[in-house]
Design an enzyme around this catalytic site. Structure first.
Site, PDB file in Angstrom:
ATOM      1  N   CYS A   1       0.863  -1.177   0.000  1.00  0.00           N
ATOM      2  CA  CYS A   1       0.000   0.000   0.000  1.00  0.00           C
ATOM      3  C   CYS A   1       0.902   1.230   0.000  1.00  0.00           C
ATOM      4  CB  CYS A   1      -0.934  -0.015   1.200  1.00  0.00           C
ATOM      5  SG  CYS A   1      -0.077  -0.023   2.783  1.00  0.00           S
ATOM      6  N   ALA A   2       0.479   2.304   0.595  1.00  0.00           N
ATOM      7  CA  ALA A   2       1.258   3.535   0.543  1.00  0.00           C
ATOM      8  C   ALA A   2       2.569   3.447   1.315  1.00  0.00           C
ATOM      9  CB  ALA A   2       0.422   4.692   1.083  1.00  0.00           C
TER      10      ALA A   2
END
Length: 494
Positions: free
Chosen positions: A437-438
């Site tokens: 993810c981020a």
């Protein structure tokens, strides 16, 4: 250039694979009730038309994904962004505000901007930007937008300039084809032959709609489809721009598919056969031939040119013999049966005889060209499809790492970090799959109890979270994409 076209052709396999079912839904719906009013027929026709009317979007996604180096989903997102940008910016009601020109003064070509050609351009633009910038690093303050997240942003900007170019290029190209169609319409049966040739030749660009508007509809007074179904005009003449397609679509292209199947490598024949069997049924019943045509037009352009020549011969011969039939949807068996009852149809069943002859011609010509020119037709020199695994490209086909990038200190640091993380996770055999993810690596593992959290932290990771018996998160930071890429490669090396 030829390998590039082959790769483009393979990229189209993903969207092409969905076309047969769409065409069958349309054909069945049209067969149930061609006049409208039946709810089930309307459901099927609407469902099928949803796909066939959005080929531009499908091609933008497929080309962007297939032409990107690692087939990551963000490349497909970029392709969608590209297509939405250009088709919205050049949409007539939006364009009139942008260029401050009254709607009636805009070229009618912009009504046809959402076509397959624009989809391919959008996909190629997006994939080019993805390949160049998906591994670009920004300063730490903007690190969230580094790498793959940067590509859709750059794509949206690039498509503003592409749209500007198309604003000037598209109208003369489209309108020029309309003018060309008006010229050949006065040549009788030979004009029908030329129309058949250019109709097929322009299919990859979507510009065949310009020619179709001249011959099929009431653009310059020919209105071949409308006049045929109204039984207006001259028997043996009205329908001349439709009739020759029946032998090609019902018989010729299915025979071409058989030739390609017979010449395919035995290892891939099952895959090739399933594609062409579905395509052949679709072409024969409904007259929708895109599933067959797009399967080889870019991979083997010589075959597609031969297809255009054979289409020219079919339309020319049918027009010369004045054998006519028409279609409301396309030149398949459903429309053939319906149109044969129209009074102005002339000896339509002789088109079946012509179709059998053209089936033989297509099979012989395609077989000869594939064999003699050693053409890499579908399944002949490799698998037909893009063998995706876990959204990360083809198995065993990860892009080679650029030598300069490997020498970069940051890249080498991330490869070292990935190796330590892999070891601390219990090795490759303990990892089921992972994404990022981020800021985190999100892992599914066989057993979290073997994870050495301290070793992971010593690699430079900010922390570890055990989410249960089979899931864990490794907190990396905003450069997580590059660590994830390195981890993928390190696992493939083992």
């Amino acid at each position: 250039m030829y390998p590039y076209l082959q790769r483009l052709g393979r990229s189209l396999m993903l969207p092409v694979a969905v076309l047969p079912v769409a065409a069958l839904m349309l054909g069945i719906g049209y067969a149930i009730d061609s006049q409208g009013g039946n709810q089930f027929s309307a459901l099927l026709m609407t469902a099928g038309d949803t796909i066939l009317s959005n080929l531009g979007i499908l091609f933008a996604l497929g080309v962007a994904l297939g032409m990107s180096n690692d087939r990551d989903g963000s490349s497909a997102l970029s392709g969608l962004v590209a297509f939405l940008m250009v088709t919205t910016l050049l949409k007539p009601d939006k364009l009139t505000d942008i260029v401050n020109i009254p709607l009636e003064e805009l070229s009618y070509s912009f009504e046809k901007i959402d076509n397959a050609f624009i989809g391919i351009i959008s996909g190629l633009t997006a994939s080019s930007l993805y390949n160049k910038f998906s591994k670009t690093r920004l300063p730490d303050a903007f690190a969230f937008f580094s790498g793959r997240r940067m590509v859709p942003i750059l794509t949206s900007i690039a498509m503003i300039f592409v749209s500007g170019l198309l604003y000037f290029i598209w109208p003369p190209v489209y309108e020029g084809l309309v003018g060309f169609g008006e010229w050949i319409s006065g040549m009788g049966w030979f004009g029908a032959a030329l129309y058949g040739f250019f109709n097929r030749l322009l299919i990859p660009t979507g510009l065949h709609h310009a020619l179709n508007a001249v011959f099929w509809f009431d653009l310059i007074g020919i209105n071949d489809i409308g006049n045929f179904w109204a039984s207006v005009g001259e028997k043996g003449v009205t329908g001349m721009y439709q009739a020759g397609f029946f032998p090609v679509m019902m018989f010729g292209l299915p025979a071409a598919g058989l030739a390609i199947y017979r010449k395919a490598d035995p290892r891939y024949r099952k895959e090739v056969g399933s594609l062409y069997l579905a395509g052949a049924v679709t072409a024969f019943v409904t007259g929708v031939t895109e599933p067959i045509e797009f399967s080889f037009m870019f991979i083997a352009p010589v075959l597609y040119f031969a297809h255009a020549i054979l289409s020219m011969l079919s339309l020319g011969f049918a027009a010369f013999m004045q054998w006519t039939a028409g279609f409301g949807f396309s030149a398949g068996a459903i429309d053939f049966i319906l149109s044969s009852q129209i009074p102005i149809a002339n000896k339509p069943f002789l088109l079946i005889l012509q179709g059998l002859v053209f089936a033989g011609l297509y099979y012989l010509v395609f077989s000869f060209l594939i064999e003699k020119l050693d053409i890499a037709s579908p399944g002949r020199k490799g698998p037909l499809s893009l063998d995706f695994d876990a959204g990360r490209g083809r198995k065993g086909s990860l892009p080679e790492k650029d030598s300069k990038e490997l020498k970069d200190s940051k890249a080498e640091k991330e490869y070292q970090q990935a190796r330590r993380i892999l070891e601390a996770l219990g090795g490759k055999d303990n990892i089921e799959n992972f994404t990022n993810c981020a800021t985190r690596l999100r892992l599914n593992v066989k057993d979290t109890s073997v994870i050495d959290q301290e070793k992971i932290k010593s690699s430079g990771a900010a922390g570890v979270k055990i989410m249960g018996e089979n899931a864990a998160h490794v907190i990396i930071g905003t450069n997580v994409q590059f660590v994830a890429d390195a981890l993928h490669d390190v696992m493939d090396e083992e």
